[in-house]
Motif scaffolding. Structure first.
Motif, mmCIF file in Angstrom:
data_model
loop_
_atom_site.group_PDB
_atom_site.id
_atom_site.type_symbol
_atom_site.label_atom_id
_atom_site.label_comp_id
_atom_site.label_asym_id
_atom_site.label_seq_id
_atom_site.Cartn_x
_atom_site.Cartn_y
_atom_site.Cartn_z
ATOM 1 N N VAL A 315 10.771 -15.196 3.563
ATOM 2 C CA VAL A 315 10.227 -16.551 3.678
ATOM 3 C C VAL A 315 10.134 -16.892 5.155
ATOM 4 N N LEU A 316 8.973 -17.354 5.586
ATOM 5 C CA LEU A 316 8.759 -17.762 6.969
ATOM 6 C C LEU A 316 8.746 -19.283 7.039
ATOM 7 N N ARG A 317 9.576 -19.835 7.912
ATOM 8 C CA ARG A 317 9.670 -21.294 8.046
ATOM 9 C C ARG A 317 9.479 -21.694 9.506
ATOM 10 N N GLU A 318 9.070 -22.955 9.685
ATOM 11 C CA GLU A 318 9.059 -23.515 11.023
ATOM 12 C C GLU A 318 10.463 -23.518 11.609
ATOM 13 N N SER A 319 10.553 -23.290 12.895
ATOM 14 C CA SER A 319 11.812 -23.511 13.582
ATOM 15 C C SER A 319 12.065 -25.015 13.678
ATOM 16 N N PRO A 320 13.281 -25.472 13.417
ATOM 17 C CA PRO A 320 13.588 -26.903 13.594
ATOM 18 C C PRO A 320 13.355 -27.384 15.023
ATOM 19 N N GLN A 321 13.292 -26.451 15.959
ATOM 20 C CA GLN A 321 13.111 -26.811 17.361
ATOM 21 C C GLN A 321 11.811 -27.591 17.584
ATOM 22 N N VAL A 322 10.829 -27.401 16.717
ATOM 23 C CA VAL A 322 9.548 -28.081 16.913
ATOM 24 C C VAL A 322 9.686 -29.592 16.726
ATOM 25 N N TYR A 323 10.795 -30.041 16.153
ATOM 26 C CA TYR A 323 11.008 -31.473 15.922
ATOM 27 C C TYR A 323 11.909 -32.115 16.976
ATOM 28 N N ALA A 324 12.213 -31.388 18.031
ATOM 29 C CA ALA A 324 12.985 -31.941 19.145
ATOM 30 C C ALA A 324 12.031 -32.325 20.268
ATOM 31 N N GLY A 325 12.127 -33.569 20.731
ATOM 32 C CA GLY A 325 11.292 -34.025 21.820
ATOM 33 C C GLY A 325 11.840 -33.597 23.171
ATOM 34 N N GLN A 326 11.173 -34.044 24.215
ATOM 35 C CA GLN A 326 11.585 -33.700 25.575
ATOM 36 C C GLN A 326 13.014 -34.167 25.836
ATOM 37 N N GLY A 327 13.866 -33.234 26.247
ATOM 38 C CA GLY A 327 15.249 -33.568 26.557
ATOM 39 C C GLY A 327 16.160 -33.681 25.348
ATOM 40 N N GLU A 328 15.617 -33.525 24.135
ATOM 41 C CA GLU A 328 16.425 -33.636 22.924
ATOM 42 C C GLU A 328 16.919 -32.260 22.474
#
Length: 501
Positions: A315-328
């Motif tokens: 199963v390929l999923r998005e990395s949760p990192q894509v939901y972190a904004g600048q500096g988050e």
């Protein structure tokens, strides 16, 4: 003192060959690892409905368990939400035990010997995991997988927190996230026409040669060697995450996490990827997108494929990192306990308020998340304040068609285990994972959990589910009972004292 050296000695011998410089640190970590596993086991003995315990008696000096055969097991007063290793010894009819494996062996209960072996492996693997932390960086990581690899001790309440039977010491060092390796995945080519495929499959994992092309299914090296019995082709380099079988890919797929089939018993169950979950993945992912709001993101399932086998699937999923904004920063909730967070009063209450607001809102709507410390992630500001949540891995959520319909939400075309209108099952799924798991593991004690909930509850929407959470005992999986009941399928449950009552 009664102690079983078997698993500990086996690991020491293998470690001497694989990485001899680590042996002294491994030996030094063994007493603490025994106490950590014994503490988790004592929680289970104190609170789970084990049939060979006939009575529990609390006194000034601790807790006494009366066994069906007349023996008496004594230990400290239990805190069901404590994560510190506060149980270093228990007494069985006056004999002291500091080793959970030897204790379980001498209890002589049905199915106790296999479980005792698992406890021994859990102690030894936990000591090995802790031994490898010397020199580990403690600053905040700049990548998502860096947070995952900070979780050294595994499940905060499961006695099998680090049990990895079937993994040699060399394999634990090569694949365990706490050892911070880079894993070279393997690939197995499968004709597209022979796969169940949902969602999209990236070109980087396709072989266009042949008729119609082939999917290159990512395979964990352990699975390739021990289950599939073939080396497979060279796949992308990846960083193992908390679950060990899920890895963060690199290169052009750097924003993708892959969940691999790994047919090994980790903590409670054998890990594979069912054909059912592959078939439901795209529908669940599309449905989950409608649940996203300002406080919650749910990672999308990009693609899922199986060669009609739970042993060969991914199963390929998005990395949760894509939901972190600048500096988050975005991290699994299980990593919070390993991280220096703002020390101001009320931080834990703010996080608890956020988690309960999201979880209870979705539950009322008709979706029960399995929000334990691995599936649930939190986005923190640059100064460490909790901002919003990210949830991943939809395979074990529960969806209530009746609740969705009551709110006018279109019911997705789902079937099987994820669908239920059973109120008890829905509440167990959320309360057992989020409150008795993620929040308790972050709080670290019953007193801290109670204080955080007391401060958070006045701001929550008043629903019947909240009333149940506040007034009824707290459900949690009876993890030890499940391991001692091999003939009973599915989850079994117990109830813990409500931290607010």
């Amino acid at each position: 003192m009664h102690r079983s050296p078997t698993a500990e000695a086996e690991v020491a011998a293998e470690l001497s060959a694989a990485r001899p410089a680590l042996v002294p640190r491994y030996s030094a970590e063994l007493p603490g690892a025994r106490a950590a596993v014994l503490t988790r086991l004592w929680r289970a003995l104190a609170h789970e409905p084990l049939p060979w315990i006939t009575d529990r008696r609390t006194g000034r000096d601790g807790l006494a368990l009366l066994l069906r055969d007349g023996r008496r097991l004594e230990g400290p007063l239990p805190d069901p939400y404590a994560t510190a290793a506060y149980v270093t010894v228990v007494q069985l009819d006056g004999t002291a035990y500091d080793d959970p494996a030897r204790l379980m062996t001498d209890l002589g209960v049905p199915h106790g010997l296999p479980f005792a072996a698992e406890l021994g492996h859990s102690v030894a693997s936990l000591a090995l995991s802790r031994a490898g932390q010397e020199g580990a960086a403690r600053e905040w990581p700049g990548v998502d997988w860096g947070w995952e690899q900070r979780v050294v001790d595994g499940h905060p309440f499961h006695p099998n927190c680090r049990s990895r039977p079937g993994f040699s010491v060399a394999e634990q060092l090569a694949y365990g996230p706490e050892h911070r390796p880079v894993v070279g995945l393997r690939t197995v080519p499968v004709p597209v026409g022979e796969c169940l495929l949902t969602g999209d499959w990236p070109n980087a994992l396709r072989d266009r040669g042949g008729d119609g092309g082939r999917l290159l299914l990512p395979v964990h090296p352990w699975q390739a060697a021990h289950v599939l019995k073939r080396a497979g082709g060279e796949g992308p380099a990846a960083h193992p995450l908390m679950s060990l079988r899920t890895l963060a890919l690199s290169g052009e797929l750097a924003d993708v996490h892959v969940k691999t089939a790994l047919s090994a018993r980790l903590t409670s169950s054998v890990r594979d990827i069912s054909v059912y979950s592959i078939g439901m993945s795209a529908t669940l992912s599309r449905f989950a997108e409608s649940l996203t709001d300002g406080l919650l993101h749910i990672t999308r399932t990009l693609g899922a494929a199986t060669a009609d086998s739970p042993d060969l699937a991914a199963v390929l999923r998005e990395s949760p990192q894509v939901y972190a904004g600048q500096g988050e920063h975005v991290m699994p909730v299980g990593a919070l306990a390993t991280t220096e967070l703002p020390s101001r009063p009320g931080w834990l209450a703010d996080f608890t308020r956020l988690a309960l607001t999201v979880g209870l809102r979705l539950l009322d709507l008709g979706v029960a998340l399995e929000g334990h410390g691995q599936n649930l992630l939190v986005v923190l500001s640059a100064t460490g304040e909790p901002l919003r949540l990210v949830y991943r891995d939809l395979a074990d959520i529960r969806v209530s068609p009746a609740r969705l319909a009551r709110h006018g939400v279109p019911v997705p075309e789902l079937s099987g285990r994820v669908v239920t209108d059973d109120e008890t099952a829905l509440r167990r799924k959320l309360f057992g994972s989020l409150v008795a798991g993620a929040l308790a593991g972050t709080a670290g004690s019953g007193a801290a959990l109670r204080e955080a909930m007391e401060r958070a509850v006045p701001d929550l929407a008043r629903t019947e589910d909240l009333t149940a959470l506040l007034e009824e005992p707290l459900p949690t999986k009876a993890l030890t009972l499940m391991r001692l009941s091999p003939g009973t399928p599915g989850d079994q449950w117990t109830r813990l004292p409500n931290p607010l009552r």
